[in-house]
Write a protein that holds these residues in place. Structure first.
Motif, PDB file in Angstrom:
ATOM      1  N   SER A 270       0.811  -1.227   0.000  1.00 38.30           N
ATOM      2  CA  SER A 270       0.000   0.000   0.000  1.00 38.30           C
ATOM      3  C   SER A 270       0.839   1.270   0.000  1.00 38.30           C
TER       4      SER A 270
ATOM      5  N   LEU B  10      -3.797   6.191   3.828  1.00 35.56           N
ATOM      6  CA  LEU B  10      -4.845   5.217   3.498  1.00 35.56           C
ATOM      7  C   LEU B  10      -6.013   5.325   4.462  1.00 35.56           C
TER       8      LEU B  10
ATOM      9  N   ILE C 166      -8.468  -0.242  -3.625  1.00 32.02           N
ATOM     10  CA  ILE C 166      -7.280  -0.519  -2.817  1.00 32.02           C
ATOM     11  C   ILE C 166      -7.380  -1.916  -2.208  1.00 32.02           C
TER      12      ILE C 166
ATOM     13  N   THR D 265      -4.873  -5.029  -2.936  1.00 33.64           N
ATOM     14  CA  THR D 265      -4.167  -5.644  -1.807  1.00 33.64           C
ATOM     15  C   THR D 265      -4.465  -7.132  -1.720  1.00 33.64           C
TER      16      THR D 265
END
Length: 162
Positions: free
Chosen positions: A72, A118, A152, A156
């Motif tokens: 990330s 994030l 995201i 991931t």
């Protein structure tokens, strides 16, 4: 609120240094891709349109490289070449972050800042990066965050399932 079409995001993905191999989906203004040859997975979005001059098509990525143990990582391709030693600030909702600048890029300074960004992305509607270009003009690039958390998470998850 504008929605990016898959062809526009595919074009953007091809413009990035490492071409995406697998589309993981389009989530409103964000998309997710996996490149198993690297391996790398990332969420990506274009900045909102602007009538101001741009040297580059700005985009934001949140990427993971499992083989490098990087997860990330926040990266912003800015719309203009930066002035040397300029300050680059990312504002996500009500939280601001001072980023590490490159020639026309910016990154979080470390993994802790990546994580904080994030967290802010998951709570905000938009984010804007502010900087000064090589000619001394202030500029900004704004991103809608609709779909960002889902993109995201998809990226991931794709890299954890190698």
């Amino acid at each position: 609120m504008r929605k990016l079409a898959l062809p526009a995001l595919a074009t953007l993905a091809l413009a990035t240094p490492l071409m995406a191999k697998d589309s993981l989906g389009v989530f409103s203004t964000w998309a997710a891709f996996r490149d198993p040859s690297v391996p790398r997975c990332y969420a990506i979005a274009e900045a909102e349109p602007s009538t101001l001059s741009r040297d580059f098509q700005p985009y934001a990525t949140i990427a993971s490289w499992p083989a490098r143990r990087i997860r990330s990582q926040v990266h912003l391709r800015l719309s203009r070449e930066l002035r040397a030693n300029t300050r680059v600030t990312l504002r996500v909702g009500r939280t601001s972050f001072r980023l590490t600048p490159g020639k026309a890029d910016a990154w979080a300074r470390d993994a802790a800042m990546d994580s904080a960004i994030l967290d802010a992305i998951r709570k905000a509607d938009s984010m804007t990066v502010y900087a000064t270009d090589a000619r001394g003009r202030r500029f900004s690039n704004t991103y809608l965050l609709t779909g960002a958390a889902t993109a995201i998470d998809a990226a991931t998850l794709a890299c954890t399932r190698r």
